[in-house]
Design an enzyme around this catalytic site. Structure first.
Site, PDB file in Angstrom:
ATOM      1  N   SER A  94       0.852  -1.210   0.000  1.00  0.00           N
ATOM      2  CA  SER A  94       0.000   0.000   0.000  1.00  0.00           C
ATOM      3  C   SER A  94       0.875   1.244   0.000  1.00  0.00           C
ATOM      4  O   SER A  94       0.556   2.233  -0.667  1.00  0.00           O
ATOM      5  CB  SER A  94      -0.892   0.008   1.239  1.00  0.00           C
ATOM      6  OG  SER A  94      -0.115   0.288   2.389  1.00  0.00           O
ATOM      7  N   ARG A  99       0.287   3.566  -3.183  1.00  0.00           N
ATOM      8  CA  ARG A  99      -0.343   4.868  -2.901  1.00  0.00           C
ATOM      9  C   ARG A  99       0.469   5.982  -3.571  1.00  0.00           C
ATOM     10  O   ARG A  99      -0.076   6.799  -4.313  1.00  0.00           O
ATOM     11  CB  ARG A  99      -0.390   5.102  -1.390  1.00  0.00           C
ATOM     12  CG  ARG A  99      -0.979   6.463  -1.004  1.00  0.00           C
ATOM     13  CD  ARG A  99      -0.953   6.688   0.490  1.00  0.00           C
ATOM     14  NE  ARG A  99      -1.645   5.633   1.197  1.00  0.00           N
ATOM     15  CZ  ARG A  99      -1.028   4.768   2.005  1.00  0.00           C
ATOM     16  NH1 ARG A  99       0.285   4.818   2.146  1.00  0.00           N
ATOM     17  NH2 ARG A  99      -1.713   3.846   2.635  1.00  0.00           N
ATOM     18  N   ASN A 105      -0.928   8.087  -6.916  1.00  0.00           N
ATOM     19  CA  ASN A 105      -1.128   9.537  -6.888  1.00  0.00           C
ATOM     20  C   ASN A 105      -0.274  10.230  -7.936  1.00  0.00           C
ATOM     21  O   ASN A 105      -0.749  11.059  -8.713  1.00  0.00           O
ATOM     22  CB  ASN A 105      -0.767  10.086  -5.497  1.00  0.00           C
ATOM     23  CG  ASN A 105      -1.921   9.909  -4.533  1.00  0.00           C
ATOM     24  OD1 ASN A 105      -2.899  10.636  -4.594  1.00  0.00           O
ATOM     25  ND2 ASN A 105      -1.838   8.905  -3.695  1.00  0.00           N
TER      26      ASN A 105
END
Lengths: 280, 76
Positions: A216, A220, A224
């Site tokens: 994660s 992440r 983004n």
């Protein structure tokens, strides 16, 4: 530059990395097309990601070292003020989250925050500048300009973010075993939520939880930044007079995203390492 | 046909992710304002926590958007 290529060719041009590896037919060398890079398989290096990430890392170290060398308790210079602000900000976060004695955590947090922030800010450089520049340099070296690729933002390359996340994962495992011992750590995995007799279920739950941390963290940051850069590339496809209307607000919003993602990557690293140090 | 499915898949990944993020951050923002209204002196602390949790709430949707864009542009 976007005019002579179709839009999808332009997009895929901006998404391919400058790869170096062993091609089944052409042997060792730079990949000329995305298919070449794919054919090179696992053992190929994204030279542009490495170049930019290592370069920015060295810039970070050089700048902080220069300020540290010339630190004065008298009237501090502007760079010293700036560095002090960052260090105090990091120190507050680390001391509020991490309550154990470990000399590595604060420098690690500082490095992660500033390095990821620097890599992310490369996304604010207009999409076409550096790739266009490298095409000109490539032409000077006799390479075909359409086969010169340069992906400027290292954090939009899953290898870079996953690499950092795996390094953090290694630290998590190291400190868990160092603080709780092998037995303690395996016991935490095996006996945690539902006691001794539900071992297979516990183990599955804890292993998934443990692996979710680095994955994660990496995805992440990647998600983004990849989405942010994709929006910039799509805006670059618009007619030039419309680009200012869209890319300025997106860049302003993206400044928040850049700092926020660097901050969250750092905070979560500290939180995970603090959990690793916990001793029941 | 296969290309069309990829576009639908990418769109679904992003759309459902967006719904999750919108609802999550909407509730989070509401609670943040409630806390700030109740104790204005805690606003700096609340703001930091808000950004941390907003980053966490935003994580999976952004992963969905990242992978959706990858599917849309790099795969299709």
């Amino acid at each position: 530059m976007a005019s002579e290529m179709t839009s999808s060719a332009y997009i895929s041009h901006h998404l391919t990395n400058w790869t170096f590896g062993v091609h089944p037919e052409h042997g060792l060398g730079f990949a000329h097309t995305a298919e070449d890079a794919a054919a090179m398989g696992f053992w190929a290096i994204h030279v542009d990601t490495m170049l930019w990430s290592v370069g920015l890392g060295l810039f970070f170290i050089w700048m902080f070292r220069k300020v540290a060398k010339s630190v004065t308790s008298g009237v501090p210079g502007s760079t010293q003020n700036f560095v002090e602000v960052i260090i105090e900000f990091i120190e507050d976060n680390v001391s509020s989250i991490f309550h154990y004695k470990n000399a590595l955590i604060a420098p690690l947090a500082l490095t992660i925050f500033v390095w990821v922030f620097l890599m992310n800010t490369m996304d604010l450089v207009p999409v076409d500048w550096i790739p266009f520049l490298t095409q000109k340099i490539g032409e000077a070296f006799g390479a075909d300009p359409h086969h010169v690729y340069m992906k400027v933002v290292p954090t939009t390359d899953i290898n870079a973010t996953l690499g950092m996340a795996i390094a953090v994962f290694g630290l998590i495992l190291y400190y868990s075993i160092k603080m709780k011992g092998i037995g303690g750590f395996l016991g935490e995995l095996a006996f945690q939520p539902l006691g001794k007799w539900m071992l297979p279920f516990n183990l599955f739950l804890e292993i998934v939880g443990l692996l979710a941390k680095p994955v994660s963290l990496a995805l992440r940051l990647f998600g983004n930044m990849y989405a942010g850069e994709m929006i910039f590339i799509l805006i670059a496809l618009l007619p030039f007079w419309a680009q200012w209307l869209l890319s300025v607000p997106w860049a302003i919003f993206h400044i928040l995203v850049i700092t926020l993602q660097a901050f969250i990557f750092m905070v979560l690293t500290i939180v995970y390492l603090a959990m690793a140090h916990e001793d029941h | 046909m296969e290309m069309a499915l990829l576009y639908i898949a990418g769109a679904l990944m992003m759309g459902l992710g967006a719904v999750g993020a919108a609802v999550g951050i909407g509730i989070l923002g509401g609670k943040f304002l409630e806390g700030a209204a109740r104790q204005p002196e805690l606003i700096p602390l609340l703001r930091t926590q808000f950004f941390i949790v907003m980053g966490l709430v935003d994580a999976v949707p952004m992963i969905g958007v990242g992978l959706g864009l990858y599917v849309l542009f790099a795969v299709a």
